[in-house]
Design a protein around this motif. Structure first.
Motif, mmCIF file in Angstrom:
data_model
loop_
_atom_site.group_PDB
_atom_site.id
_atom_site.type_symbol
_atom_site.label_atom_id
_atom_site.label_comp_id
_atom_site.label_asym_id
_atom_site.label_seq_id
_atom_site.Cartn_x
_atom_site.Cartn_y
_atom_site.Cartn_z
ATOM 1 N N LYS A 11 -6.481 27.867 -6.233
ATOM 2 C CA LYS A 11 -7.695 27.923 -7.053
ATOM 3 C C LYS A 11 -8.818 28.696 -6.350
ATOM 4 C CE LYS A 11 -6.632 23.656 -9.597
ATOM 5 N NZ LYS A 11 -7.140 22.350 -10.071
ATOM 6 N N TYR A 51 -5.017 24.709 -19.738
ATOM 7 C CA TYR A 51 -5.474 23.311 -19.710
ATOM 8 C C TYR A 51 -5.581 22.732 -21.116
ATOM 9 C CZ TYR A 51 -6.511 23.503 -14.660
ATOM 10 O OH TYR A 51 -6.412 23.577 -13.288
ATOM 11 N N HIS A 54 -6.404 19.149 -21.721
ATOM 12 C CA HIS A 54 -7.697 18.641 -21.247
ATOM 13 C C HIS A 54 -8.873 19.125 -22.097
ATOM 14 C CE1 HIS A 54 -5.642 16.938 -17.886
ATOM 15 N NE2 HIS A 54 -5.359 18.097 -17.323
ATOM 16 N N PHE A 59 -14.732 16.393 -18.448
ATOM 17 C CA PHE A 59 -14.752 17.280 -17.284
ATOM 18 C C PHE A 59 -14.318 18.701 -17.621
ATOM 19 C CE2 PHE A 59 -10.566 15.169 -17.248
ATOM 20 C CZ PHE A 59 -9.700 16.260 -17.145
ATOM 21 N N LEU A 63 -14.542 22.143 -15.339
ATOM 22 C CA LEU A 63 -13.250 22.647 -14.864
ATOM 23 C C LEU A 63 -13.112 24.140 -15.174
ATOM 24 C CD1 LEU A 63 -10.324 22.144 -13.783
ATOM 25 C CD2 LEU A 63 -9.710 21.449 -16.128
ATOM 26 N N ARG A 87 4.638 19.234 -6.321
ATOM 27 C CA ARG A 87 3.643 18.195 -6.641
ATOM 28 C C ARG A 87 3.437 17.252 -5.450
ATOM 29 N NH1 ARG A 87 0.254 18.319 -11.150
ATOM 30 N NH2 ARG A 87 0.287 16.052 -11.211
ATOM 31 N N THR A 93 -4.554 14.112 -7.308
ATOM 32 C CA THR A 93 -5.476 15.061 -7.947
ATOM 33 C C THR A 93 -6.772 15.259 -7.165
ATOM 34 O OG1 THR A 93 -4.582 14.573 -10.122
ATOM 35 C CG2 THR A 93 -6.790 15.525 -10.053
ATOM 36 N N PHE A 94 -7.454 14.194 -6.806
ATOM 37 C CA PHE A 94 -8.709 14.327 -6.066
ATOM 38 C C PHE A 94 -8.416 14.356 -4.570
ATOM 39 C CE2 PHE A 94 -10.596 11.846 -9.836
ATOM 40 C CZ PHE A 94 -10.858 13.020 -10.539
ATOM 41 N N ARG A 104 -3.890 19.033 -0.550
ATOM 42 C CA ARG A 104 -5.230 18.532 -0.884
ATOM 43 C C ARG A 104 -5.750 17.579 0.192
ATOM 44 N NH1 ARG A 104 -3.583 17.598 -7.226
ATOM 45 N NH2 ARG A 104 -4.373 19.560 -8.063
ATOM 46 N N ARG A 111 -13.508 16.367 -5.265
ATOM 47 C CA ARG A 111 -12.732 15.848 -6.395
ATOM 48 C C ARG A 111 -12.257 17.021 -7.255
ATOM 49 N NH1 ARG A 111 -13.898 10.612 -8.343
ATOM 50 N NH2 ARG A 111 -14.459 11.400 -10.407
ATOM 51 N N GLY A 112 -13.233 17.724 -7.842
ATOM 52 C CA GLY A 112 -12.887 18.796 -8.786
ATOM 53 C C GLY A 112 -12.360 20.056 -8.117
ATOM 54 N N ASN A 114 -10.140 21.142 -6.007
ATOM 55 C CA ASN A 114 -8.990 20.539 -5.326
ATOM 56 C C ASN A 114 -7.912 21.552 -4.956
ATOM 57 O OD1 ASN A 114 -8.040 21.024 -7.848
ATOM 58 N ND2 ASN A 114 -7.503 18.905 -8.334
HETATM 59 P P1 DAT Z 1 -3.585 17.788 -11.523
HETATM 60 O O1 DAT Z 1 -4.289 19.079 -11.152
HETATM 61 O O2 DAT Z 1 -3.387 16.905 -10.315
HETATM 62 O O3 DAT Z 1 -2.309 18.008 -12.313
HETATM 63 P P2 DAT Z 1 -4.815 17.000 -14.041
HETATM 64 O O4 DAT Z 1 -3.798 17.851 -14.720
HETATM 65 O O5 DAT Z 1 -4.938 15.586 -14.475
HETATM 66 O O6 DAT Z 1 -4.597 16.985 -12.448
HETATM 67 O O7 DAT Z 1 -6.260 17.656 -14.192
HETATM 68 C C1 DAT Z 1 -6.422 19.067 -14.096
HETATM 69 C C2 DAT Z 1 -7.613 19.363 -13.233
HETATM 70 O O8 DAT Z 1 -8.808 18.906 -13.868
HETATM 71 C C3 DAT Z 1 -7.581 18.663 -11.880
HETATM 72 O O9 DAT Z 1 -6.906 19.411 -10.925
HETATM 73 C C4 DAT Z 1 -9.040 18.490 -11.550
HETATM 74 C C5 DAT Z 1 -9.699 18.342 -12.898
HETATM 75 N N1 DAT Z 1 -9.907 16.934 -13.271
HETATM 76 C C6 DAT Z 1 -8.989 16.070 -13.752
HETATM 77 N N2 DAT Z 1 -9.510 14.865 -14.000
HETATM 78 C C7 DAT Z 1 -10.813 14.980 -13.673
HETATM 79 C C8 DAT Z 1 -11.911 14.081 -13.698
HETATM 80 N N3 DAT Z 1 -11.780 12.821 -14.128
HETATM 81 N N4 DAT Z 1 -13.105 14.547 -13.255
HETATM 82 C C9 DAT Z 1 -13.262 15.815 -12.831
HETATM 83 N N5 DAT Z 1 -12.260 16.725 -12.790
HETATM 84 C C10 DAT Z 1 -11.062 16.313 -13.196
#
Ligand code: DAT
Ligand code: MG
Length: 156
Positions: A11, A51, A54, A59, A63, A87, A93-94, A104, A111-112, A114
């Motif tokens: 990223k 995404y 999402h 978020f 993101l 994985r 994730t965080f 990570r 957190r974000g 990552n």
């Molecule tokens: P991952 O990247 O571990 O597969 P994800 O698919 O659930 O995680 O989420 C995609 C990305 O979005 C993640 O890398 C960081 C961000 N993200 C996820 N949940 C979040 C939250 N609750 N607050 C802030 N950012 C978040």
């Protein structure tokens, strides 16, 4: 065929912090094969496809802002159970929750921001690889040491 492909993104924070090499090295030293690699900027449109699950979440705007802010490195990597293996290498994730020893957990505290994305299932991997790479940008090739990384049992 136990050999899988997965989509990895280093990223924008990883690129900005000079961590392309250290992160890529982890996959190479694990024995996974790089079959696609490019530096690129994620557009808002690509973000909404990548995404899609999402879109609409609280978020999501942050993101997309982060992911489109600066170039990222897209990788397609291949190997036995590559999706699950990658994985596990990434960690939770965080970064604050990720175990030491994971990417990570070793390189971040945010957190974000990552550092890395990895597909979460073989189906997601196929879909995501198609978003980032044209077929001609992916390569099938043998490496000199492949026979010592993967044997016939691994491929069965
Ligand atoms: P991952 O990247 O571990 O597969 P994800 O698919 O659930 O995680 O989420 C995609 C990305 O979005 C993640 O890398 C960081 C961000 N993200 C996820 N949940 C979040 C939250 N609750 N607050 C802030 N950012 C978040
Ligand atoms: Mg995910």
């Amino acid at each position: 065929m136990a050999i899988e492909r997965t989509l990895i993104l280093i990223k924008p924070d990883g690129v900005q912090r000079g961590l392309i090499g250290p992160i890529l090295t982890r996959f190479e030293t694990r024995g996974l094969k790089v079959v696609g690699l490019k530096l690129m900027k994620m557009t808002e449109q690509l973000a909404s496809q990548h995404y899609k699950d999402h879109v609409g979440k609280g978020f999501y705007a942050g993101l997309v802002k982060f992911m489109t802010s600066s170039p990222l490195v897209a990788l397609c990597i291949e190997g036995p159970k590559a999706v699950e293996v990658a994985r596990k290498m990434m960690g939770k994730t965080f970064c604050t929750d990720a175990e030491a020893g994971t990417i990570r957990g070793d390189f971040g505290v945010s957190r974000g921001m990552n550092l890395i994305h990895g597909s979460d299932s073989p189906d997601s991997a196929r879909r995501e690889i198609g978003l980032f790479f044209k077929p001609e940008e992916l390569f099938e090739y043998g490496r000199a040491g492949d026979a010592w990384v993967v044997n016939d049992e691994d491929r069965a």
